[in-house]
Design a protein around this motif. Structure first.
Motif, mmCIF file in Angstrom:
data_model
loop_
_atom_site.group_PDB
_atom_site.id
_atom_site.type_symbol
_atom_site.label_atom_id
_atom_site.label_comp_id
_atom_site.label_asym_id
_atom_site.label_seq_id
_atom_site.Cartn_x
_atom_site.Cartn_y
_atom_site.Cartn_z
ATOM 1 N N SER A 44 1.163 -1.428 -0.104
ATOM 2 C CA SER A 44 0.019 0.520 0.198
ATOM 3 C C SER A 44 0.580 1.340 -0.492
ATOM 4 N N PHE A 45 0.278 2.222 -0.773
ATOM 5 C CA PHE A 45 1.102 3.615 -0.877
ATOM 6 C C PHE A 45 -0.597 4.895 -0.349
ATOM 7 N N HIS A 46 1.084 5.748 0.713
ATOM 8 C CA HIS A 46 0.243 6.524 0.764
ATOM 9 C C HIS A 46 0.539 7.839 1.137
ATOM 10 N N ASP A 47 -0.176 8.861 0.997
ATOM 11 C CA ASP A 47 0.155 10.757 1.092
ATOM 12 C C ASP A 47 -0.367 10.923 -0.965
ATOM 13 N N ASP A 48 -0.002 10.091 -1.780
ATOM 14 C CA ASP A 48 -0.321 10.043 -2.998
ATOM 15 C C ASP A 48 -0.237 9.401 -3.789
ATOM 16 N N PHE A 49 -1.156 9.253 -5.539
ATOM 17 C CA PHE A 49 -1.031 7.826 -5.965
ATOM 18 C C PHE A 49 0.504 7.049 -6.938
#
Length: 112
Positions: A44-49
């Motif tokens: 998972s990646f947070h803050d932007d795509f």
């Protein structure tokens, strides 16, 4: 209740080792492996795509195979994709603030 052994997590841990060797320069994800779903590796990646998109591209996931929704708060966009990879189930998830999106679209429509 039967306790799972570490070997039950072999598939997702093996894929994680492969990724570390094959893609060391890609953005580092938050990694989740769980005994609840022992074949699942979640990145998972947070803050932007941007991290999500980098991994999606490298893994060959077509844009049409990605789902998008906005969480109930109306501010957090969520991208999700799922593939099978080297014997593991891989879930790719991205979160980003999309609260300005509607306002920016409205401004763009007024200007056009």
């Amino acid at each position: 209740m039967t306790t799972l052994l570490l070997e039950a997590l072999d598939a997702p841990l093996r894929v994680l080792r492969l990724f570390a060797a094959e893609y060391p320069l890609l953005p580092a994800p938050t990694v989740s492996v769980s005994t609840v779903y022992p074949d699942l590796l979640e990145l998972s990646f947070h803050d932007d795509f941007s991290g999500f998109e980098a991994w999606r591209d490298v893994l060959g996931i077509a844009p049409g195979d990605v789902s998008f929704h906005v969480q109930g708060d109306g501010h957090t966009g969520v991208l999700k994709a799922h593939i099978e990879y080297a014997g593991a189930s891989l879930r790719l998830v991205g979160f980003a603030d999309v609260s300005g999106t509607d306002e920016e679209r409205s401004r763009a429509e007024v200007v056009s």
